[in-house]
Design a protein around this motif. Sequence first.
Motif, mmCIF file in Angstrom:
data_model
loop_
_atom_site.group_PDB
_atom_site.id
_atom_site.type_symbol
_atom_site.label_atom_id
_atom_site.label_comp_id
_atom_site.label_asym_id
_atom_site.label_seq_id
_atom_site.Cartn_x
_atom_site.Cartn_y
_atom_site.Cartn_z
ATOM 1 N N LEU A 221 -21.720 -23.934 29.570
ATOM 2 C CA LEU A 221 -21.480 -23.491 28.205
ATOM 3 C C LEU A 221 -22.655 -22.694 27.653
ATOM 4 N N MET A 222 -23.757 -22.607 28.417
ATOM 5 C CA MET A 222 -24.893 -21.777 28.010
ATOM 6 C C MET A 222 -24.551 -20.290 28.068
ATOM 7 N N HIS A 223 -23.460 -19.952 28.729
ATOM 8 C CA HIS A 223 -23.063 -18.548 28.866
ATOM 9 C C HIS A 223 -22.905 -17.900 27.489
ATOM 10 N N GLY A 224 -23.560 -16.770 27.317
ATOM 11 C CA GLY A 224 -23.496 -16.056 26.058
ATOM 12 C C GLY A 224 -24.538 -16.472 25.050
ATOM 13 N N ARG A 225 -25.440 -17.389 25.415
ATOM 14 C CA ARG A 225 -26.478 -17.846 24.485
ATOM 15 C C ARG A 225 -27.858 -17.323 24.887
ATOM 16 N N GLY A 226 -27.890 -16.321 25.741
ATOM 17 C CA GLY A 226 -29.158 -15.736 26.153
ATOM 18 C C GLY A 226 -29.728 -16.324 27.418
ATOM 19 N N CYS A 227 -29.054 -17.301 27.992
ATOM 20 C CA CYS A 227 -29.521 -17.942 29.229
ATOM 21 C C CYS A 227 -28.326 -18.072 30.165
ATOM 22 N N GLU A 228 -28.298 -17.242 31.193
ATOM 23 C CA GLU A 228 -27.192 -17.238 32.148
ATOM 24 C C GLU A 228 -27.577 -18.042 33.388
ATOM 25 N N LEU A 229 -26.737 -19.012 33.743
ATOM 26 C CA LEU A 229 -27.010 -19.872 34.891
ATOM 27 C C LEU A 229 -26.130 -19.488 36.069
ATOM 28 N N ASP A 230 -26.752 -19.320 37.210
ATOM 29 C CA ASP A 230 -26.052 -19.103 38.468
ATOM 30 C C ASP A 230 -26.140 -20.402 39.255
ATOM 31 N N SER A 231 -24.993 -21.026 39.504
ATOM 32 C CA SER A 231 -24.999 -22.338 40.159
ATOM 33 C C SER A 231 -25.669 -22.307 41.531
ATOM 34 N N MET A 232 -25.642 -21.165 42.213
ATOM 35 C CA MET A 232 -26.249 -21.057 43.537
ATOM 36 C C MET A 232 -27.763 -20.891 43.462
ATOM 37 N N ARG A 233 -28.292 -20.634 42.271
ATOM 38 C CA ARG A 233 -29.734 -20.417 42.128
ATOM 39 C C ARG A 233 -30.317 -21.350 41.069
ATOM 40 N N THR A 234 -29.658 -22.490 40.885
ATOM 41 C CA THR A 234 -30.110 -23.480 39.908
ATOM 42 C C THR A 234 -30.522 -24.757 40.629
ATOM 43 N N SER A 235 -31.692 -25.265 40.309
ATOM 44 C CA SER A 235 -32.199 -26.512 40.892
ATOM 45 C C SER A 235 -32.413 -27.530 39.777
ATOM 46 N N TYR A 236 -32.119 -28.790 40.077
ATOM 47 C CA TYR A 236 -32.263 -29.876 39.113
ATOM 48 C C TYR A 236 -33.441 -30.751 39.542
ATOM 49 N N PHE A 237 -34.449 -30.829 38.693
ATOM 50 C CA PHE A 237 -35.654 -31.594 38.996
ATOM 51 C C PHE A 237 -35.612 -32.913 38.228
ATOM 52 N N LEU A 238 -35.718 -34.010 38.972
ATOM 53 C CA LEU A 238 -35.649 -35.345 38.386
ATOM 54 C C LEU A 238 -36.965 -36.072 38.598
ATOM 55 N N SER A 239 -37.351 -36.855 37.596
ATOM 56 C CA SER A 239 -38.519 -37.723 37.716
ATOM 57 C C SER A 239 -38.064 -39.097 38.191
ATOM 58 N N ARG A 240 -38.565 -39.522 39.325
ATOM 59 C CA ARG A 240 -38.219 -40.835 39.874
ATOM 60 C C ARG A 240 -39.417 -41.748 39.696
ATOM 61 N N ASP A 241 -39.389 -42.563 38.652
ATOM 62 C CA ASP A 241 -40.525 -43.422 38.336
ATOM 63 C C ASP A 241 -40.436 -44.727 39.110
ATOM 64 N N VAL A 242 -41.540 -45.092 39.742
ATOM 65 C CA VAL A 242 -41.649 -46.369 40.445
ATOM 66 C C VAL A 242 -42.471 -47.308 39.566
ATOM 67 N N VAL A 243 -41.861 -48.403 39.147
ATOM 68 C CA VAL A 243 -42.523 -49.338 38.242
ATOM 69 C C VAL A 243 -43.451 -50.250 39.034
ATOM 70 N N VAL A 244 -44.698 -50.324 38.574
ATOM 71 C CA VAL A 244 -45.702 -51.179 39.214
ATOM 72 C C VAL A 244 -46.052 -52.304 38.240
ATOM 73 N N PRO A 245 -45.705 -53.563 38.542
ATOM 74 C CA PRO A 245 -46.036 -54.664 37.629
ATOM 75 C C PRO A 245 -47.542 -54.870 37.542
ATOM 76 N N THR A 246 -48.019 -55.174 36.341
ATOM 77 C CA THR A 246 -49.426 -55.506 36.116
ATOM 78 C C THR A 246 -49.488 -56.792 35.301
ATOM 79 N N PHE A 247 -50.693 -57.308 35.142
ATOM 80 C CA PHE A 247 -50.866 -58.535 34.368
ATOM 81 C C PHE A 247 -51.141 -58.177 32.915
ATOM 82 N N GLY A 248 -50.174 -57.505 32.298
ATOM 83 C CA GLY A 248 -50.295 -57.129 30.893
ATOM 84 C C GLY A 248 -49.710 -58.188 29.990
ATOM 85 N N GLU A 249 -49.618 -57.848 28.718
ATOM 86 C CA GLU A 249 -49.127 -58.798 27.725
ATOM 87 C C GLU A 249 -47.670 -58.550 27.360
ATOM 88 N N GLY A 250 -47.038 -57.531 27.945
ATOM 89 C CA GLY A 250 -45.678 -57.185 27.563
ATOM 90 C C GLY A 250 -44.660 -58.219 27.983
#
Length: 289
Positions: A221-250
């Motif tokens: 739906l970005m089409h026509g809003r100044g940003c044209e997406l080509d599905s063959m040239r689009t990459s999705y970057f995800l952050s994969r967080d690994v939780v490390v337990p510590t001896f905190g107060e939470g």
Amino acid sequence: TGQIYMPFVNWGLFVMIVLAVVLFRSSSNLAAAYGIAVTLDMTITTVLTFFVIRYGWGYPLALCVAATGFFFAVDILFFSSNLLKLLQGGWFPLLIGGAIFTLMMTWKRGRELLGDKLREDSINLQDFLASVQANPPMRVDGTAVFLCAEAGVVPNALLHNLKHNKVLHRQNLFVTVQYHETPWIGLDQRLQVRSLGGDFWQVAVNYGFKNELDLPGALRLMHGRGCELDSMRTSYFLSRDVVVPTFGEGMAPWRQRLFAQMHHNASGVAAFLHLPSNAVVELGSKVEI
């Protein structure tokens, strides 16, 4: 109408019911467990009714107490009488309820601690883009879509991409998926787009709880809003967080370890948002809570 079918939850309930019947062997042995489960459910329903009519509908306190007080007293009497059979099988629903409650509260508290830690270490997006535009790295063709839990901050995936690959794509979208407490949100309200300059875009994607999630379809739906997406040239970057337990107060250490395991086993964002598997790049980092 008004119900959401979750196959995993339904099949999980089916397996647990079968195991309960096999373990108790007869309906008479299940009677104590059934009695406590039903009367406790009635009590919880009455308490929730009070909160709905008082804080949801705004009725006077006296009226709310009068409307639910009698039923609450009856429910408590029934529940108390069934507690006499606690050792004869009544412990079973309380154990199941306590275990599920512990998991839910651990997940809720863990997500709060994780969010606080990520916000504490986050970098303001506008300041970051100003520094990038002042000292621009190499730009490559295509579009990079960075998923952000919160708008206005730099996603970890972008930082890692710059650190390791030392490039930026020609177009960069910072996408935040927002879920609303309405069943349906139409396509005319699906996207909220704001240009950040320099081919950087802040995009909010809105979904109701009954809408089918399809992030690539929404971004078309970005089409026509100044940003044209080509599905063959689009990459999705995800952050994969690994939780490390510590001896905190939470949280207690055992709850931190439990949350870390739950977070590790949680379903991936890529499948949840129907991202094309051949266009997803996951960049991980360790987060101490």
